[in-house]
Design a protein around this motif. Structure first.
Motif, short mmCIF file in Angstrom:
data_model
loop_
_atom_site.label_atom_id
_atom_site.label_comp_id
_atom_site.label_asym_id
_atom_site.label_seq_id
_atom_site.Cartn_x
_atom_site.Cartn_y
_atom_site.Cartn_z
N GLU A 1 -8.12 0.97 -12.74
CA GLU A 1 -9.26 0.89 -13.87
C GLU A 1 -8.63 -0.28 -14.85
O GLU A 1 -9.10 0.05 -16.04
CB GLU A 1 -9.57 2.14 -14.47
CG GLU A 1 -10.22 2.88 -13.20
CD GLU A 1 -10.47 4.24 -14.04
OE1 GLU A 1 -10.33 4.67 -15.43
OE2 GLU A 1 -11.29 5.25 -13.61
N ARG A 2 -8.08 -1.15 -14.27
CA ARG A 2 -7.56 -2.24 -15.31
C ARG A 2 -8.47 -3.36 -14.99
O ARG A 2 -8.48 -4.27 -14.26
CB ARG A 2 -6.14 -2.59 -14.96
CG ARG A 2 -5.18 -1.82 -15.15
CD ARG A 2 -3.56 -2.18 -14.88
NE ARG A 2 -3.38 -2.34 -13.59
CZ ARG A 2 -2.53 -1.36 -13.05
NH1 ARG A 2 -2.18 -0.24 -13.56
NH2 ARG A 2 -2.27 -1.49 -11.65
N TYR B 1 -6.39 -7.34 -6.04
CA TYR B 1 -7.67 -6.81 -6.77
C TYR B 1 -8.01 -5.30 -6.51
O TYR B 1 -8.30 -4.53 -7.56
CB TYR B 1 -8.82 -7.54 -6.19
CG TYR B 1 -10.23 -7.01 -6.49
CD1 TYR B 1 -10.79 -6.81 -7.87
CD2 TYR B 1 -11.05 -6.45 -5.52
CE1 TYR B 1 -11.99 -6.41 -8.21
CE2 TYR B 1 -12.27 -5.84 -5.79
CZ TYR B 1 -12.56 -5.88 -7.13
OH TYR B 1 -13.83 -4.94 -7.35
N SER B 2 -7.74 -4.81 -5.33
CA SER B 2 -8.26 -3.41 -5.17
C SER B 2 -7.20 -2.55 -6.09
O SER B 2 -7.88 -1.33 -6.51
CB SER B 2 -8.09 -3.19 -3.55
OG SER B 2 -9.06 -3.74 -2.86
N ILE B 3 -5.95 -2.91 -6.00
CA ILE B 3 -5.00 -2.07 -6.67
C ILE B 3 -5.33 -1.98 -8.42
O ILE B 3 -5.63 -1.14 -8.84
CB ILE B 3 -3.46 -2.55 -6.60
CG1 ILE B 3 -3.12 -2.31 -5.04
CG2 ILE B 3 -2.68 -1.94 -7.65
CD1 ILE B 3 -1.64 -3.00 -4.91
N PHE C 1 -6.49 -14.18 2.44
CA PHE C 1 -7.52 -13.41 1.74
C PHE C 1 -6.95 -11.93 1.53
O PHE C 1 -7.30 -11.28 0.51
CB PHE C 1 -8.72 -13.35 2.44
CG PHE C 1 -9.85 -12.37 2.16
CD1 PHE C 1 -10.57 -12.66 0.94
CD2 PHE C 1 -10.23 -11.29 2.85
CE1 PHE C 1 -11.42 -11.71 0.50
CE2 PHE C 1 -11.01 -10.37 2.32
CZ PHE C 1 -11.57 -10.51 1.04
N ASN C 2 -6.54 -11.46 2.45
CA ASN C 2 -6.27 -10.00 2.52
C ASN C 2 -5.10 -9.50 1.19
O ASN C 2 -5.21 -8.57 0.78
CB ASN C 2 -5.57 -9.56 3.69
CG ASN C 2 -6.92 -9.58 4.85
OD1 ASN C 2 -7.90 -9.40 4.57
ND2 ASN C 2 -6.19 -9.84 6.33
N ARG D 1 1.08 -1.23 0.00
CA ARG D 1 0.05 -0.04 0.01
C ARG D 1 0.74 1.34 -0.04
O ARG D 1 0.43 2.17 -0.47
CB ARG D 1 -1.06 0.09 1.27
CG ARG D 1 -2.03 -0.98 0.90
CD ARG D 1 -2.80 -0.92 2.42
NE ARG D 1 -3.85 -1.69 2.50
CZ ARG D 1 -4.90 -2.33 3.53
NH1 ARG D 1 -4.45 -1.83 4.52
NH2 ARG D 1 -5.65 -3.11 3.33
N GLU D 2 1.99 1.18 0.67
CA GLU D 2 2.83 2.40 0.87
C GLU D 2 3.35 2.78 -0.56
O GLU D 2 3.67 3.72 -0.83
CB GLU D 2 3.82 2.21 1.80
CG GLU D 2 3.29 2.15 3.32
CD GLU D 2 4.49 1.90 4.28
OE1 GLU D 2 5.33 1.20 3.88
OE2 GLU D 2 4.06 1.76 5.63
N LEU D 3 3.56 1.39 -1.51
CA LEU D 3 4.27 1.68 -2.61
C LEU D 3 3.48 2.15 -3.82
O LEU D 3 3.91 2.72 -4.88
CB LEU D 3 5.23 0.25 -2.93
CG LEU D 3 6.43 0.14 -2.31
CD1 LEU D 3 6.79 -1.32 -2.35
CD2 LEU D 3 7.58 1.15 -2.40
N VAL D 4 2.26 1.90 -3.61
CA VAL D 4 1.31 2.34 -4.82
C VAL D 4 1.26 3.68 -5.25
O VAL D 4 1.64 3.81 -6.55
CB VAL D 4 -0.11 1.95 -4.29
CG1 VAL D 4 -0.79 2.46 -5.37
CG2 VAL D 4 -0.34 0.38 -3.96
#
Length: 277
Positions: free
Chosen positions: A54-55, A47-49, A40-41, A15-18
């Motif tokens: 929008e891919r 998936y969230s990324i 799962f996480n 998350r920090e690197l996104v």
């Protein structure tokens, strides 16, 4: 650090690197998924990324995997509900604009054919049967061509169990094709075919009256034939194995069919995708 702690650290790091390096974030999550494929996480973060970027193609594949592997997670159903709501909003409202008298006198043109958008309840009991029907429609295109395709034909037999006996005529067509071929190979037969009528028909094909069709329905039957040739004779050995397998299969006829077909979709996902026309 525990496994759960490792997973949380990897997700947090991704998350920090996104914002600054999305490719590095993706690499972290791919590594995390390799190390902890049942978490799962990690998969939901992947998936969230993709969704936020929008891919849609990759996001759709990841959401499908999450749905298959973690159907009990509420957040998965929330995602599906959001998608369903958006798609529902794309449907035109049922109203007609006021037309002038001249427009009303004009002959109506034929409705243009387009894609079929079908909305189904967001539940496995509704989605699975719909998917089974779609797969059957696809595999029929390959199974009944002039070219031999035992794999597609076997998939058709498995899928025809759903909503039986509506598909009986198509099943008999498949049996006719097998008889014309004189042989049939489908090693997943005893994993997923539990319909008693189908089992009786395939047992009959092995008999003299049924045409003595050569059926290779057992896993690694080629190796079994070689083994029986050396030890106790090919005819006696293979017939005995087939008979015992049929007896075991008849005892499974009471299994929940949707559970069997759901297992078929999950376990054979790679083969099914490769077999699509």
């Amino acid at each position: 650090m525990s496994a759960q702690g490792d997973c949380e650290f990897l997700v947090k790091r991704a998350r920090e690197l996104v914002p600054q390096d999305p490719y590095a974030a993706k690499a972290w999550l791919i590594t995390a998924r390799t190390l902890y494929p049942a978490d799962f996480n990690i998969q939901y973060e992947m998936y969230s990324i993709e969704r936020n970027a929008e891919r849609t193609a990759s996001a759709g594949r990841l959401l499908y995997d999450i749905f298959v592997n973690f159907p009990e997670q509420p957040v998965v159903w929330r995602e599906i509900a959001v998608i369903t709501a958006v798609v529902s909003g794309l449907m035109p409202q049922n109203h007609e604009a006021v037309k002038s008298s001249e427009e009303q006198r004009k002959p109506r043109s034929k409705t243009r054919k387009g894609n079929d958008l079908r909305l189904v309840p967001c539940s496995s009991k509704s989605i699975l049967p719909f998917c089974l029907q779609l797969m059957l429609a696809c595999f029929k295109l390959r199974a009944f061509t002039d070219n031999r395709d035992d794999l597609a034909l076997g998939h058709v037999v498995v899928l025809l169990q759903y909503d039986w006996p509506q598909g009986e005529n198509l099943f008999l067509k498949a049996v006719d094709k097998i008889c014309q071929q004189g042989s049939f190979q489908y090693e997943n037969f005893f994993n997923y075919v539990t319909n008693i009528d189908m089992l009786e028909e395939f047992a009959y094909l092995r008999t003299t009256e049924g045409g003595r069709v050569q059926l290779e329905l057992l896993p690694n039957q080629g190796m079994l034939i070689k083994h029986h040739t050396v030890t106790r004779g090919i005819t006696k050995g293979v017939k005995e194995d087939f008979r015992l397998a049929m007896e075991r299969q008849v005892s499974r006829c009471g299994e929940n069919l949707l559970t069997v077909l759901h297992r078929f979709c999950i376990n054979e996902k790679i083969i099914l995708v490769q077999s699509l026309p």
